[in-house]
Each structure stands twice: as C-alpha cells, then as structure tokens.
Design an enzyme around this catalytic site. Structure first.
Site, short mmCIF file in Angstrom:
data_model
loop_
_atom_site.label_atom_id
_atom_site.label_comp_id
_atom_site.label_asym_id
_atom_site.label_seq_id
_atom_site.Cartn_x
_atom_site.Cartn_y
_atom_site.Cartn_z
N ASP A 9 0.80 -1.18 -0.13
CA ASP A 9 0.08 0.02 0.02
C ASP A 9 0.74 1.21 -0.08
O ASP A 9 2.14 1.26 0.48
CB ASP A 9 -1.07 0.05 1.20
CG ASP A 9 -2.10 0.75 0.96
OD1 ASP A 9 -2.32 1.29 -0.08
OD2 ASP A 9 -2.88 1.17 2.03
N GLY A 12 0.11 5.42 -4.32
CA GLY A 12 -0.42 6.68 -4.77
C GLY A 12 0.20 7.83 -3.80
O GLY A 12 0.62 8.87 -4.59
N SER A 54 -7.13 -5.40 -5.77
CA SER A 54 -8.74 -6.07 -4.98
C SER A 54 -9.77 -5.63 -6.00
O SER A 54 -9.87 -5.02 -6.80
CB SER A 54 -8.74 -5.30 -3.61
OG SER A 54 -9.34 -4.13 -3.92
N ASP A 56 -12.37 -4.69 -5.02
CA ASP A 56 -12.68 -3.33 -4.62
C ASP A 56 -12.17 -2.14 -5.75
O ASP A 56 -12.54 -1.22 -5.73
CB ASP A 56 -12.80 -2.86 -3.38
CG ASP A 56 -13.86 -3.68 -2.44
OD1 ASP A 56 -14.98 -3.86 -3.04
OD2 ASP A 56 -13.50 -4.05 -1.56
N ASN A 57 -10.98 -2.54 -6.12
CA ASN A 57 -10.10 -1.65 -6.79
C ASN A 57 -10.64 -1.18 -8.08
O ASN A 57 -10.12 -0.27 -8.96
CB ASN A 57 -8.62 -1.92 -6.90
CG ASN A 57 -7.71 -2.14 -5.47
OD1 ASN A 57 -6.68 -2.68 -5.43
ND2 ASN A 57 -8.05 -0.91 -4.68
C1 IPE Z 1 -5.65 -2.86 -0.57
O1 IPE Z 1 -5.27 -1.64 -0.72
C2 IPE Z 1 -5.64 -3.72 -1.87
C3 IPE Z 1 -4.37 -3.55 -2.43
C4 IPE Z 1 -3.03 -3.24 -1.90
C5 IPE Z 1 -3.87 -4.12 -3.71
P1 IPE Z 1 -6.34 -0.28 -0.91
O2 IPE Z 1 -5.37 0.81 -0.86
O3 IPE Z 1 -7.15 -0.45 -2.10
O4 IPE Z 1 -7.25 -0.43 0.50
P2 IPE Z 1 -8.05 0.62 1.22
O5 IPE Z 1 -9.09 1.17 0.37
O6 IPE Z 1 -6.98 1.51 1.84
O7 IPE Z 1 -8.55 -0.18 2.33
C1 IPE Z 2 -1.47 0.10 -3.46
O1 IPE Z 2 -1.30 1.55 -3.51
C2 IPE Z 2 -1.75 -0.37 -4.79
C3 IPE Z 2 -2.97 -0.85 -5.21
C4 IPE Z 2 -3.90 -0.82 -4.16
C5 IPE Z 2 -3.14 -1.23 -6.54
P1 IPE Z 2 -2.45 2.52 -3.46
O2 IPE Z 2 -2.70 2.66 -4.94
O3 IPE Z 2 -3.67 1.99 -2.67
O4 IPE Z 2 -1.68 3.83 -2.93
P2 IPE Z 2 -2.39 4.89 -1.86
O5 IPE Z 2 -2.87 4.11 -0.71
O6 IPE Z 2 -3.38 5.72 -2.54
O7 IPE Z 2 -1.38 5.73 -1.41
MG MG Z 3 -4.08 2.34 -0.88
#
Ligand code: IPE
Ligand code: IPE
Ligand code: MG
Length: 225
Positions: A9, A12, A54, A56-57
């Site tokens: 995580d 972003g 995920s 949910d992504n």
């Molecule tokens: C969980 O991270 C999914 C992955 C790392 C692929 P998210 O960033 O999507 O989870 P939430 O929304 O913060 O719980």
């Molecule tokens: C994890 O990083 C990668 C995926 C969930 C695909 P994020 O994209 O969730 O990064 P943040 O949480 O927005 O910083």
């Molecule tokens: Mg994240």
C-alpha cells in the site's frame, strides 16, 4: 514453510509526495516486488503472497485500472525468465473472468512456465476478495475446516502492510487466523529487502501460542489449573 503475505500500500501517496501521477507510484511498486522476491529465499520464505489488485479496486478511475493491468503484464513478461532461473513458481488467486485478455494471457504463460518450480511460491492476488474466495469455496462444496483449507491457500505466518494503514481490506481473512501482523509507515515503492528482513526477524522473536499457554507455565504443577 514460511508464508509471508504483503498488502502493498501507498503507491499513490508515494507519487503524490513527489508531484508525480499515481501510475508512477505503481511502476516503482512493481520494482519493489522484484526486490522482495529476490530477498525472499535468503530469509527462509517459501511462500509469498502479494495483494496487487483487490476486487474493490475496480472502483478506481478507468485510466488507473488499465495502467495497473498494463504494469501487471509488463511485470509478468519481464520477470518470467528470472523466476525460472531462481526457482520461483508464479500463480494467481482471485477472479480471472474480469481481467483483460492481455493480462490473463501473460498470467497463464507465467504460470505455465514456472509450474514445476518450488523454491518460492509467489501468489499474486488479482481481482481478489477474501470474502468472495470463501463464498466460492463453499459453493464448490467446502463444508468443513479441512474442506475450506483445501480450496483456499496455506495459512499465513506473517502479514505485512505498508504505508501506515492497519486493516485487512478483504485480504486472506481465513488464512490470517493466526498470522502475526507487522505494519510499517514506509510506502510500498520504498520497501526493500532490508525491510523484509526486519519484518521476518521481528516475526522470529514473537511467541506464537495458537491458544495454548507458554511451555514453561504449562509444566509448572504448583499453579492450580
Ligand atoms: C488494498 O489496498 C488493496 C491492495 C493493496 C491491492 P487499498 O488501498 O485498495 O485499500 P483501502 O481502500 O485503503 O482499504
Ligand atoms: C497500493 O497503493 C496499490 C494498489 C492498491 C493497486 P495505492 O494505490 O492504494 O496507494 P495509496 O493508498 O493511494 O497511497
Ligand atoms: Mg491504498
């Protein structure tokens, strides 16, 4: 066996901190997966499960989703030879029917090429939801603990989540029943073999009891039960 699962995580936020598009964070994140994969065998890790996308992504903007799918293909195509050389078996958990054809093709190719390898088993969680995986196992006939264990993946020993979040986000709910948790503020693109070593060494210092009581106490007869 040592099964480490990672919720990768913070891609972003890593990019935002640098004034870069989110996809730049995901690209660096893919490099971090490679570093971790290289460090894994030396730390005694036999199973490594990484949460890449995920279910949910799919809620994210289409451009980010398609960028992630392209990166996935690049990762799988680019790493296949290295995985073969290093004895890494690659497979995926999660739904396959909603993945774009090009990503599915790369995934199945990597799976096919590495099927017989056994030094480390890398499982990539793609379009993955643990609640859906458990429901699917039940639909496929699992109706006992052993039944679910056969349809799901091995128990997780150590669960790592980066970027300061402390939640499971629908990852390996069944398999983490007795997992040790390790959290770090470090964002995934900055994670390296040293961080993985720190997590594993912390894990080895913990006492896992699985509901029993510590050995020395169990042996003392002067304490009434
Ligand atoms: C969980 O991270 C999914 C992955 C790392 C692929 P998210 O960033 O999507 O989870 P939430 O929304 O913060 O719980
Ligand atoms: C994890 O990083 C990668 C995926 C969930 C695909 P994020 O994209 O969730 O990064 P943040 O949480 O927005 O910083
Ligand atoms: Mg994240």
């Amino acid at each position: 066996m040592l099964h480490v699962a990672i919720i990768m995580d913070g891609n972003g936020r890593w990019a935002r901190d640098r004034g870069l598009p989110r996809l730049a964070g995901h690209r660096e994140g893919a490099r971090a997966v490679r570093r971790v994969l290289e460090a894994a065998p030396g730390l005694g890790i036999t199973d490594l499960t990484v949460y890449a996308f995920s279910s949910d992504n799919w809620k994210r903007p289409p451009a980010e989703v398609s960028g992630l799918m392209r990166l996935l293909r690049q990762f799988l195509d680019g790493e296949a030879d290295r995985c073969i050389a290093n004895g890494v078996r690659v497979s995926a958990i999660g739904r396959r029917d909603r993945l774009p054809g090009f990503a599915l093709e790369s995934l199945e190719r990597a799976e096919r090429l590495t099927r017989g390898l056994s030094r480390v088993h890398l499982r990539i969680a793609l379009d993955y939801s643990s609640r859906d995986a458990i429901a699917a196992a039940a639909r496929a006939g699992a109706d006992s603990r052993e039944g679910f264990e056969r349809k799901l993946i091995p128990d997780v020993d150590l669960l790592i989540r980066t970027a300061g979040e402390q939640r499971l986000s629908d990852f390996l709910l069944w398999e983490c029943a007795y997992a040790e948790f390790w959290f770090t503020e470090r964002k995934w693109p900055d994670f390296d073999g040293g961080d993985l070593a720190a997590a594993v060494s912390d894990f080895h210092r913990r006492q896992r009891r699985f509901g029993a009581i510590p050995e020395p106490l169990a042996e003392r007869r002067d304490i009434p039960a």
